[in-house]
Scaffold this motif. Structure first.
Motif, short mmCIF file in Angstrom:
data_model
loop_
_atom_site.label_atom_id
_atom_site.label_comp_id
_atom_site.label_asym_id
_atom_site.label_seq_id
_atom_site.Cartn_x
_atom_site.Cartn_y
_atom_site.Cartn_z
N LEU A 196 52.12 -9.87 70.28
CA LEU A 196 53.47 -10.19 69.85
C LEU A 196 53.79 -11.66 70.10
O LEU A 196 54.34 -12.35 69.23
N SER A 197 53.39 -12.18 71.27
CA SER A 197 53.69 -13.58 71.58
C SER A 197 52.92 -14.53 70.65
O SER A 197 53.46 -15.56 70.22
N VAL A 198 51.67 -14.17 70.32
CA VAL A 198 50.89 -14.98 69.38
C VAL A 198 51.56 -14.99 68.01
O VAL A 198 51.71 -16.04 67.37
N SER A 199 51.99 -13.81 67.57
CA SER A 199 52.61 -13.71 66.25
C SER A 199 53.96 -14.42 66.21
O SER A 199 54.30 -15.06 65.21
N VAL A 200 54.72 -14.33 67.30
CA VAL A 200 55.99 -15.05 67.38
C VAL A 200 55.76 -16.55 67.24
O VAL A 200 56.51 -17.25 66.55
N ALA A 201 54.69 -17.04 67.87
CA ALA A 201 54.38 -18.47 67.78
C ALA A 201 54.07 -18.86 66.33
O ALA A 201 54.51 -19.92 65.85
N LEU A 208 57.84 -18.19 58.43
CA LEU A 208 57.53 -17.11 57.50
C LEU A 208 57.49 -15.76 58.22
O LEU A 208 57.05 -15.68 59.37
N PRO A 209 57.91 -14.68 57.56
CA PRO A 209 57.72 -13.35 58.13
C PRO A 209 56.23 -13.01 58.20
O PRO A 209 55.43 -13.56 57.42
N LEU A 210 55.89 -12.13 59.12
CA LEU A 210 54.47 -11.83 59.38
C LEU A 210 54.28 -10.33 59.54
O LEU A 210 55.02 -9.66 60.26
N VAL A 211 53.24 -9.82 58.86
CA VAL A 211 52.85 -8.41 58.97
C VAL A 211 51.50 -8.36 59.69
O VAL A 211 50.53 -8.95 59.23
N TYR A 212 51.48 -7.69 60.84
CA TYR A 212 50.27 -7.60 61.66
C TYR A 212 49.72 -6.18 61.54
O TYR A 212 50.31 -5.24 62.07
N LEU A 213 48.62 -6.02 60.82
CA LEU A 213 48.02 -4.70 60.63
C LEU A 213 46.74 -4.58 61.45
O LEU A 213 45.80 -5.35 61.25
N ASN A 214 46.71 -3.61 62.34
CA ASN A 214 45.54 -3.41 63.21
C ASN A 214 44.93 -2.04 62.94
O ASN A 214 45.62 -1.09 62.62
N GLN A 215 43.62 -1.95 63.10
CA GLN A 215 42.96 -0.65 62.95
C GLN A 215 43.17 0.21 64.20
O GLN A 215 43.60 -0.28 65.25
N VAL A 216 42.87 1.49 64.07
CA VAL A 216 42.97 2.41 65.19
C VAL A 216 41.64 3.17 65.28
O VAL A 216 40.96 3.37 64.28
N GLY A 226 45.75 0.35 67.12
CA GLY A 226 46.72 0.29 66.04
C GLY A 226 47.93 -0.52 66.48
O GLY A 226 47.84 -1.72 66.70
N ALA A 227 49.08 0.16 66.64
CA ALA A 227 50.32 -0.50 67.10
C ALA A 227 50.67 -1.69 66.20
O ALA A 227 51.16 -2.72 66.67
N SER A 228 50.43 -1.53 64.90
CA SER A 228 50.75 -2.58 63.94
C SER A 228 52.25 -2.84 63.91
O SER A 228 53.05 -1.97 64.26
N PHE A 229 52.63 -4.04 63.50
CA PHE A 229 54.05 -4.39 63.49
C PHE A 229 54.32 -5.46 62.44
O PHE A 229 53.39 -6.04 61.86
N ALA A 230 55.61 -5.72 62.21
CA ALA A 230 56.01 -6.80 61.32
C ALA A 230 57.19 -7.53 61.93
O ALA A 230 58.04 -6.91 62.59
N LEU A 231 57.24 -8.83 61.72
CA LEU A 231 58.32 -9.67 62.21
C LEU A 231 59.02 -10.34 61.04
O LEU A 231 58.36 -10.84 60.12
N ASN A 232 60.34 -10.36 61.08
CA ASN A 232 61.10 -11.17 60.13
C ASN A 232 61.02 -12.64 60.54
O ASN A 232 60.61 -12.97 61.67
N ALA A 233 61.41 -13.52 59.63
CA ALA A 233 61.33 -14.96 59.91
C ALA A 233 62.23 -15.39 61.07
O ALA A 233 61.97 -16.41 61.72
N ASP A 234 63.29 -14.59 61.36
CA ASP A 234 64.16 -14.92 62.50
C ASP A 234 63.66 -14.31 63.80
O ASP A 234 64.38 -14.29 64.80
#
Length: 321
Positions: A196-201, A208-216, A226-234
């Motif tokens: 999460l901290s890497v993606s926030v950076a 830009l918004p970011l979609v993080y898709l991980n395998q399980v 897994g525990a995939s997530f997405a972040l809005n630009a804010d």
């Protein structure tokens, strides 16, 4: 010129591939695409090297395996001529005699674009520099009127240095609107916070918004949570998928004044001891299942460690196995 879209639906296929089972993994892609189509999605995304299974290690060096992966991708590409969702899926890919960790974009019956992993991890459990060539930095892929940046796993992880190119910066400068990041990121305690901290950076740097898709799933000594997530630009959480289980979830993005935004489902995620236990259960289940073993044999002394091992085995396989 492609018409600009104001809505964009992405189906995240957080699935459990099996290393070497090209046909079985391709079948999972088809099932995910069918779900995405039912949801009216524009795009379905699968994880890093999904067609091969991850991590494929030396298997990707075998020409017959490379050909099998390519043939599976080409068949999947032909199937996208039906007007359904486009597909982003990870696969090994040979180009001009070099082997790459690639993500292919399949749409309208063809392989419409290919993106290669640039920054290859070479530490801990990773040794990708040994088997893959470093890809060139590329711009975004145009998908249904949206410019999608596709940095692959490590391409978002480390700061720029002599060894690492800033792929996210390159994508932002070349017009990307959303970042979609396919990953093969193994579980460790506290890993979710690090991701999460890497993606926030990266979101902070790019805007830009970011979609993080991980395998399980489990593969030898590794477990992918897994525990995939997405972040809005804010930096607000746009979506959170569950950990340690397969999930196919469609996220509906809308273009607003400040860019793309999504308000998707947010699942609760296990942490600490509960997450460690879930990792043990999933790892054992897949080790037994993917190797075709009928079950396990336990030598039980009556101590706490034996009781814990028995509990893990029952939760993973059932008491009858």
């Amino acid at each position: 010129m492609t018409e600009r879209a104001d809505q964009f639906s992405i189906t995240l296929a957080q699935l459990n591939p099996t290393v070497g089972d090209v046909a079985g993994n391709a079948t999972k892609v088809r099932a995910a695409r069918a779900r995405a189509r039912a949801d009216g999605a524009d795009l379905v995304v699968l994880s890093e090297l999904f067609i091969a299974g991850y991590p494929p290690e030396d298997l990707v060096l075998k020409p017959a395996f490379q050909s099998a992966c390519r043939a599976a991708v080409e068949e999947l590409a032909r199937e996208t001529a039906d007007g359904g969702p486009a597909v982003l899926v990870g696969t090994p890919w040979v180009d001009d005699g070099k082997l790459y960790n690639a993500c292919v974009f399949l749409d309208e019956g063809r392989i419409a674009a290919i993106r290669y992993k640039v920054n290859l991890p070479n530490y801990g459990v990773f040794d990708e520099k040994r088997v893959f060539a470093r890809g060139p930095a590329s711009g975004p892929v145009a998908i249904r009127g949206v410019r999608v940046g596709v940095p692959i796993c490590e391409d978002t992880w480390l700061e720029e240095s002599a060894e690492y190119e800033n792929i996210v910066e390159c994508l932002a400068e070349t017009g990307a609107e959303i970042l979609v990041v396919p990953n093969g990121s193994p579980y460790a305690r506290g890993k979710a916070d690090i991701r999460l901290s890497v993606s926030v950076a990266r979101v902070t740097e790019s805007g830009l918004p970011l979609v993080y898709l991980n395998q399980v799933g489990g593969q030898d000594e590794l477990v992918f949570d897994g525990a995939s997530f997405a972040l809005n630009a804010d930096l607000s959480v746009a979506a959170q998928l569950p950990a340690f289980e397969e999930s196919i979830t469609t996220l509906r993005w809308k273009r607003e004044a400040g860019g793309w935004r999504c308000n998707g489902p947010v699942a609760s995620v296990l942490d600490d001891d509960k997450a460690d236990y879930a990792a043990c259960v999933l790892g054992l289940r897949d080790y037994v299942g993917k190797n075709g073993f009928p079950g396990v044999l336990l030598g039980v002394s009556g101590g706490i460690d034996s009781a814990l091992c028995a509990a893990i085995a029952v939760d993973a396989l059932g008491a009858d196995r």
